[in-house]
Design an enzyme around this catalytic site. Sequence first.
Site, PDB file in Angstrom:
ATOM      1  N   ARG A  67       0.843  -1.204   0.000  1.00 10.89           N
ATOM      2  CA  ARG A  67       0.000   0.000   0.000  1.00 10.89           C
ATOM      3  C   ARG A  67       0.876   1.252   0.000  1.00 10.89           C
ATOM      4  O   ARG A  67       0.570   2.245  -0.653  1.00 10.89           O
ATOM      5  CB  ARG A  67      -0.912   0.022   1.236  1.00 10.89           C
ATOM      6  CG  ARG A  67      -2.005  -1.032   1.192  1.00 10.89           C
ATOM      7  CD  ARG A  67      -2.912  -0.911   2.389  1.00 10.89           C
ATOM      8  NE  ARG A  67      -3.755   0.280   2.346  1.00 10.89           N
ATOM      9  CZ  ARG A  67      -4.414   0.763   3.395  1.00 10.89           C
ATOM     10  NH1 ARG A  67      -4.334   0.167   4.560  1.00 10.89           N
ATOM     11  NH2 ARG A  67      -5.156   1.844   3.285  1.00 10.89           N
ATOM     12  N   HIS A 115      -6.732   8.621  11.606  1.00  6.83           N
ATOM     13  CA  HIS A 115      -6.350   7.209  11.631  1.00  6.83           C
ATOM     14  C   HIS A 115      -4.855   6.996  11.440  1.00  6.83           C
ATOM     15  O   HIS A 115      -4.429   5.914  11.028  1.00  6.83           O
ATOM     16  CB  HIS A 115      -7.134   6.435  10.565  1.00  6.83           C
ATOM     17  CG  HIS A 115      -8.606   6.362  10.850  1.00  6.83           C
ATOM     18  ND1 HIS A 115      -9.538   5.948   9.931  1.00  6.83           N
ATOM     19  CD2 HIS A 115      -9.303   6.655  11.975  1.00  6.83           C
ATOM     20  CE1 HIS A 115     -10.754   5.992  10.478  1.00  6.83           C
ATOM     21  NE2 HIS A 115     -10.639   6.427  11.711  1.00  6.83           N
ATOM     22  N   SER A 184     -17.751   6.376   3.354  1.00  6.54           N
ATOM     23  CA  SER A 184     -19.016   5.645   3.497  1.00  6.54           C
ATOM     24  C   SER A 184     -19.659   5.930   4.854  1.00  6.54           C
ATOM     25  O   SER A 184     -20.790   5.534   5.090  1.00  6.54           O
ATOM     26  CB  SER A 184     -18.755   4.147   3.346  1.00  6.54           C
ATOM     27  OG  SER A 184     -17.779   3.735   4.284  1.00  6.54           O
TER      28      SER A 184
HETATM   29  P1  NAD Z   1     -14.741   3.421   2.363  1.00  3.52           P
HETATM   30  O1  NAD Z   1     -13.879   2.558   1.494  1.00  3.52           O
HETATM   31  O2  NAD Z   1     -15.585   2.788   3.389  1.00  3.52           O
HETATM   32  O3  NAD Z   1     -15.751   4.248   1.436  1.00  3.52           O
HETATM   33  C1  NAD Z   1     -15.323   4.950   0.307  1.00  3.52           C
HETATM   34  C2  NAD Z   1     -16.425   5.924  -0.072  1.00  3.52           C
HETATM   35  O4  NAD Z   1     -15.914   6.744  -1.114  1.00  3.52           O
HETATM   36  C3  NAD Z   1     -17.698   5.262  -0.607  1.00  3.52           C
HETATM   37  O5  NAD Z   1     -18.819   5.871   0.010  1.00  3.52           O
HETATM   38  C4  NAD Z   1     -17.663   5.559  -2.105  1.00  3.52           C
HETATM   39  O6  NAD Z   1     -18.965   5.722  -2.654  1.00  3.52           O
HETATM   40  C5  NAD Z   1     -16.894   6.864  -2.132  1.00  3.52           C
HETATM   41  N1  NAD Z   1     -16.161   7.112  -3.373  1.00  3.52           N
HETATM   42  C6  NAD Z   1     -15.593   6.214  -4.199  1.00  3.52           C
HETATM   43  N2  NAD Z   1     -14.983   6.835  -5.208  1.00  3.52           N
HETATM   44  C7  NAD Z   1     -15.154   8.169  -5.007  1.00  3.52           C
HETATM   45  C8  NAD Z   1     -14.726   9.329  -5.692  1.00  3.52           C
HETATM   46  N3  NAD Z   1     -13.996   9.236  -6.804  1.00  3.52           N
HETATM   47  N4  NAD Z   1     -15.067  10.547  -5.207  1.00  3.52           N
HETATM   48  C9  NAD Z   1     -15.808  10.653  -4.066  1.00  3.52           C
HETATM   49  N5  NAD Z   1     -16.234   9.570  -3.374  1.00  3.52           N
HETATM   50  C10 NAD Z   1     -15.902   8.348  -3.833  1.00  3.52           C
HETATM   51  O7  NAD Z   1     -13.784   4.524   2.953  1.00  3.52           O
HETATM   52  P2  NAD Z   1     -13.790   5.267   4.373  1.00  3.52           P
HETATM   53  O8  NAD Z   1     -15.165   5.717   4.691  1.00  3.52           O
HETATM   54  O9  NAD Z   1     -12.681   6.256   4.305  1.00  3.52           O
HETATM   55  O10 NAD Z   1     -13.438   4.159   5.465  1.00  3.52           O
HETATM   56  C11 NAD Z   1     -12.449   3.226   5.222  1.00  3.52           C
HETATM   57  C12 NAD Z   1     -11.268   3.197   6.175  1.00  3.52           C
HETATM   58  O11 NAD Z   1     -10.192   2.754   5.362  1.00  3.52           O
HETATM   59  C13 NAD Z   1     -10.811   4.488   6.754  1.00  3.52           C
HETATM   60  O12 NAD Z   1     -10.502   4.243   8.067  1.00  3.52           O
HETATM   61  C14 NAD Z   1      -9.517   4.851   6.018  1.00  3.52           C
HETATM   62  O13 NAD Z   1      -8.512   5.198   6.967  1.00  3.52           O
HETATM   63  C15 NAD Z   1      -9.055   3.572   5.401  1.00  3.52           C
HETATM   64  N6  NAD Z   1      -8.526   3.696   4.024  1.00  3.52           N
HETATM   65  C16 NAD Z   1      -7.713   4.739   3.694  1.00  3.52           C
HETATM   66  C17 NAD Z   1      -7.223   4.856   2.405  1.00  3.52           C
HETATM   67  C18 NAD Z   1      -6.318   6.017   2.065  1.00  3.52           C
HETATM   68  O14 NAD Z   1      -5.588   6.503   2.944  1.00  3.52           O
HETATM   69  N7  NAD Z   1      -6.349   6.501   0.823  1.00  3.52           N
HETATM   70  C19 NAD Z   1      -7.569   3.913   1.432  1.00  3.52           C
HETATM   71  C20 NAD Z   1      -8.403   2.844   1.821  1.00  3.52           C
HETATM   72  C21 NAD Z   1      -8.882   2.758   3.117  1.00  3.52           C
END
Ligand code: NAD
Length: 238
Positions: A67, A115, A184
């Site tokens: 990652r 986080h 989400s």
């Molecule tokens: P989640 O994966 O639960 O939800 C992602 C949300 O983003 C969904 O509601 C989806 O509809 C929406 N989405 C998808 N593509 C999009 C776009 N292009 N523009 C706007 N919205 C979009 O993510 P979460 O709610 O952040 O919870 C997941 C946990 O996972 C968190 O604790 C986070 O720390 C972690 N996480 C972080 C990363 C990162 O740092 N980039 C990546 C994956 C997971």
Amino acid sequence: MFELAIKKLKEAQKIVFVTGAGISQESGIPTFRGKDGLWRNYDAMKLATIDAFYENPKLVWEWYNERRKNIFSAKPNLGHKAIAELENFVKVVILTQNIDGLHQRAGSTKVLELHGSIIEIKCTVCKFKNKILTEFTNIPPLCKCGNILRPNVVWFGEPLPQDTWQEAMIHSSNCDIMIIVGTSLVVSPANTLPLYAKQNNAFLIELNPEETMMSSDMDLSVRSTSVIALPQLLSIFK
Ligand code: NAD
């Protein structure tokens, strides 16, 4: 409703963003709950726990190394950049669930990482904490004290860093507008932040292509991706 939102945005003294994995999706970083959310046939949500770590630290470290590589090669997208530029017009605070550091790389100056961060490590036992300066050759890496090092991220079931959480609650209770992007809103306690804002009469805007757990609590839901919606939002201020 759009007219009211534009009026509120123009009058706002302080905007708080709550961001999640979706804002980085268009930078090529997979979300946890999206269709590309699986890694090597493992369920990401089952790897991000302390039990999974103690059961197989090497596997969890490999997952985080993978990652981290993906995150380092990713670039902030137009959504991250629009939020950073918004600081030229209004006070902005970002409360992010992301661990990828892309808001900071886009130039945002006030980012609270709820986080933790994938570029930091900490000891599972002593107080040692540091940035990852080079990739480890032996995994799991060991601390000077002899115990296993882990990524400095908050896993499911773990408490948030308390100072950061307190500050996040204060900002949420004390903003004119809260904009919730790419989350989400199923992960607790981050998903309670919109309630603090709403209780204190903030205007709530959600930017997400899909409905979320709290869509019915929003004053406005915009069903588009962050790379499209955030530059449009910025243009209101220009
Ligand atoms: P989640 O994966 O639960 O939800 C992602 C949300 O983003 C969904 O509601 C989806 O509809 C929406 N989405 C998808 N593509 C999009 C776009 N292009 N523009 C706007 N919205 C979009 O993510 P979460 O709610 O952040 O919870 C997941 C946990 O996972 C968190 O604790 C986070 O720390 C972690 N996480 C972080 C990363 C990162 O740092 N980039 C990546 C994956 C997971």
